[in-house]
Design an enzyme around this catalytic site. Sequence first.
Site, mmCIF file in Angstrom:
data_model
loop_
_atom_site.group_PDB
_atom_site.id
_atom_site.type_symbol
_atom_site.label_atom_id
_atom_site.label_comp_id
_atom_site.label_asym_id
_atom_site.label_seq_id
_atom_site.Cartn_x
_atom_site.Cartn_y
_atom_site.Cartn_z
ATOM 1 N N ASN A 1 0.585 14.725 43.456
ATOM 2 C CA ASN A 1 -0.856 14.455 43.507
ATOM 3 C C ASN A 1 -1.101 13.036 43.968
ATOM 4 O O ASN A 1 -0.161 12.276 44.223
ATOM 5 C CB ASN A 1 -1.501 14.739 42.144
ATOM 6 N N ASP B 1 0.689 19.780 36.446
ATOM 7 C CA ASP B 1 0.530 20.794 35.406
ATOM 8 C C ASP B 1 1.457 21.989 35.622
ATOM 9 O O ASP B 1 1.797 22.695 34.682
ATOM 10 C CB ASP B 1 -0.922 21.283 35.362
ATOM 11 N N ASP C 1 3.955 19.455 28.431
ATOM 12 C CA ASP C 1 2.882 18.463 28.263
ATOM 13 C C ASP C 1 3.467 17.274 27.486
ATOM 14 O O ASP C 1 3.727 17.379 26.288
ATOM 15 C CB ASP C 1 1.700 19.096 27.519
ATOM 16 N N PHE D 1 -5.403 10.059 28.621
ATOM 17 C CA PHE D 1 -6.403 9.823 29.656
ATOM 18 C C PHE D 1 -6.938 11.174 30.101
ATOM 19 O O PHE D 1 -6.220 12.168 30.072
ATOM 20 C CB PHE D 1 -5.773 9.100 30.862
ATOM 21 N N LYS E 1 -10.362 17.561 24.688
ATOM 22 C CA LYS E 1 -8.943 17.198 24.845
ATOM 23 C C LYS E 1 -8.447 16.359 23.674
ATOM 24 O O LYS E 1 -7.315 16.526 23.216
ATOM 25 C CB LYS E 1 -8.771 16.400 26.146
ATOM 26 N N LYS F 1 -5.409 18.173 21.824
ATOM 27 C CA LYS F 1 -4.061 17.581 21.901
ATOM 28 C C LYS F 1 -3.752 16.689 20.690
ATOM 29 O O LYS F 1 -2.716 16.060 20.641
ATOM 30 C CB LYS F 1 -3.914 16.772 23.194
HETATM 31 N N1 CTP Z 1 -0.473 14.996 30.374
HETATM 32 C C1 CTP Z 1 0.854 14.972 30.037
HETATM 33 N N2 CTP Z 1 1.692 15.972 30.456
HETATM 34 C C2 CTP Z 1 1.211 17.001 31.183
HETATM 35 C C3 CTP Z 1 -0.137 17.029 31.531
HETATM 36 C C4 CTP Z 1 -0.961 16.009 31.104
HETATM 37 O O1 CTP Z 1 1.296 14.036 29.385
HETATM 38 N N3 CTP Z 1 2.036 17.963 31.586
HETATM 39 C C5 CTP Z 1 -1.369 13.926 29.872
HETATM 40 C C6 CTP Z 1 -1.888 12.964 30.914
HETATM 41 O O2 CTP Z 1 -1.062 11.833 31.046
HETATM 42 C C7 CTP Z 1 -3.243 12.585 30.358
HETATM 43 C C8 CTP Z 1 -3.696 13.855 29.662
HETATM 44 O O3 CTP Z 1 -2.500 14.550 29.353
HETATM 45 O O4 CTP Z 1 -3.147 11.573 29.395
HETATM 46 C C9 CTP Z 1 -4.543 14.685 30.537
HETATM 47 O O5 CTP Z 1 -4.726 15.907 29.935
HETATM 48 P P1 CTP Z 1 -4.805 17.247 30.767
HETATM 49 O O6 CTP Z 1 -5.302 18.280 29.842
HETATM 50 O O7 CTP Z 1 -3.582 17.535 31.500
HETATM 51 O O8 CTP Z 1 -5.846 16.814 31.803
HETATM 52 P P2 CTP Z 1 -6.213 17.584 33.056
HETATM 53 O O9 CTP Z 1 -5.025 17.968 33.840
HETATM 54 O O10 CTP Z 1 -7.234 16.740 33.699
HETATM 55 O O11 CTP Z 1 -6.805 18.828 32.263
HETATM 56 P P3 CTP Z 1 -7.328 20.213 32.764
HETATM 57 O O12 CTP Z 1 -6.156 20.902 33.323
HETATM 58 O O13 CTP Z 1 -7.799 20.782 31.463
HETATM 59 O O14 CTP Z 1 -8.397 19.851 33.700
#
Ligand code: CTP
Length: 407
Positions: free
Chosen positions: A208, A277, A304, A321, A335, A339
């Site tokens: 990304n 993700d 995660d 974040f 969130k 979390k």
């Molecule tokens: N994060 C993480 N490990 C992952 C995904 C996210 O540590 N595999 C952490 C990021 O560093 C950030 C937070 O989780 O601090 C973001 O949450 P997340 O739910 O992943 O955010 P988005 O991807 O924006 O969520 P969504 O898919 O619900 O839009």
Amino acid sequence: MQGKRILLGVTGGIAAYKSPDLVRRLRERGAEVQVVMTAGAREFVTPTTFQAVSGRTVRTDLWDAAAEAAMGHIELARWADAVLIAPASADFLARLATGRADDLLATLCLATEAPIAVAPAMNHVMWANAATRANVAQLAARGVVVLGPASGDQACGETGEGRMLEPLELAEELQALLAAGGELAGRRVLVTAGPTRERLDPVRFISNRSSGKMGFAVAQAARAAGAEVVLVSGPVSLPTPPGVRRIDVESAADMLAAVLKELAGTQVFISTAAVADYRPLRAAAQKIKKTSDTLEISMERTPDVLATVAARPDRPFVVGFAAETESVEQNARTKLMKKNLDMIAANEVGDDKAFDSEENQLIVLARGARYELGRAGKLALARGLVALIARELAARADRSQRGTALG
Ligand code: CTP
């Protein structure tokens, strides 16, 4: 560094040409700088240069009656909040290690109770010499902070370890040193930053647009607040903030492994990384060939990292974040709860907002508290966030103390 009094010792080395810039970096942070030069330093730069940039008369001589009458050397040694020797030549390190008082600067170092930091600069063979190594080890054992040296091209035309750290890095390091009583002093902070790369085949990956800037700024701000900082970073093209220990990783799985390995003893975990993700279910062992008009890739969820840390019984203070394109606050709050975080910093992304830009703005939610950090540079926001984390930690310590008193 506002109002801090820095005694900057300049010794004889070609890197002395960078020291006037260091004076400026310290002064732009609000410090007062008194320069003291050795005889060797004056072979490279003149006192006039330092006088112009520091706004103070440069001290060079222990036997200067007029200067001594204005402020005696013992008084000067007491005046300093910190002493920084930059550059510190091999000879000066040797004199400092043996406790000599054979010129003004060496005498001041003996007479001061302020912390002393040295920024060695010399030819790499001189730096590697057993005599220099022993001197540096002895100084470090006595609590002298050794900043650098860096490695790279040297003035002598050779390459190796022995370059003085850059003025900006030295200013940052000194700031951290002065913050030894800072808001996060004695705390260990673990930060994740940047994107992750999930392998498709040996030459391709899914990733990304995260630049890592926010995470690097958070690491820098935590360090400046006196914390020991470990930064686990995905692939980015950013220099490591001075004084921060950096661990480079590629994938989400690598990031999780590195974080879990570093977690022991950590009091604050700040997860700024834009972790992918999903990852390809299977990474192809060989380069994928274009054999058909369409290509389907099956993906699976990555671990995660943030949620894994937050779920541990020995968890630190956990900060996440959230990057949202809509309903920023509402999504961030969900969130925070889902979390099980202690705090979340949310920003709006999309239409070139936030990603790779220098500026940003944040809504910070904690359990029972809400803050806004208005549009500003990422480092200013990071400092604001670090201050909020410090405040929450202090409030928590206060609550647990009161709880103990009541119990
Ligand atoms: N994060 C993480 N490990 C992952 C995904 C996210 O540590 N595999 C952490 C990021 O560093 C950030 C937070 O989780 O601090 C973001 O949450 P997340 O739910 O992943 O955010 P988005 O991807 O924006 O969520 P969504 O898919 O619900 O839009």
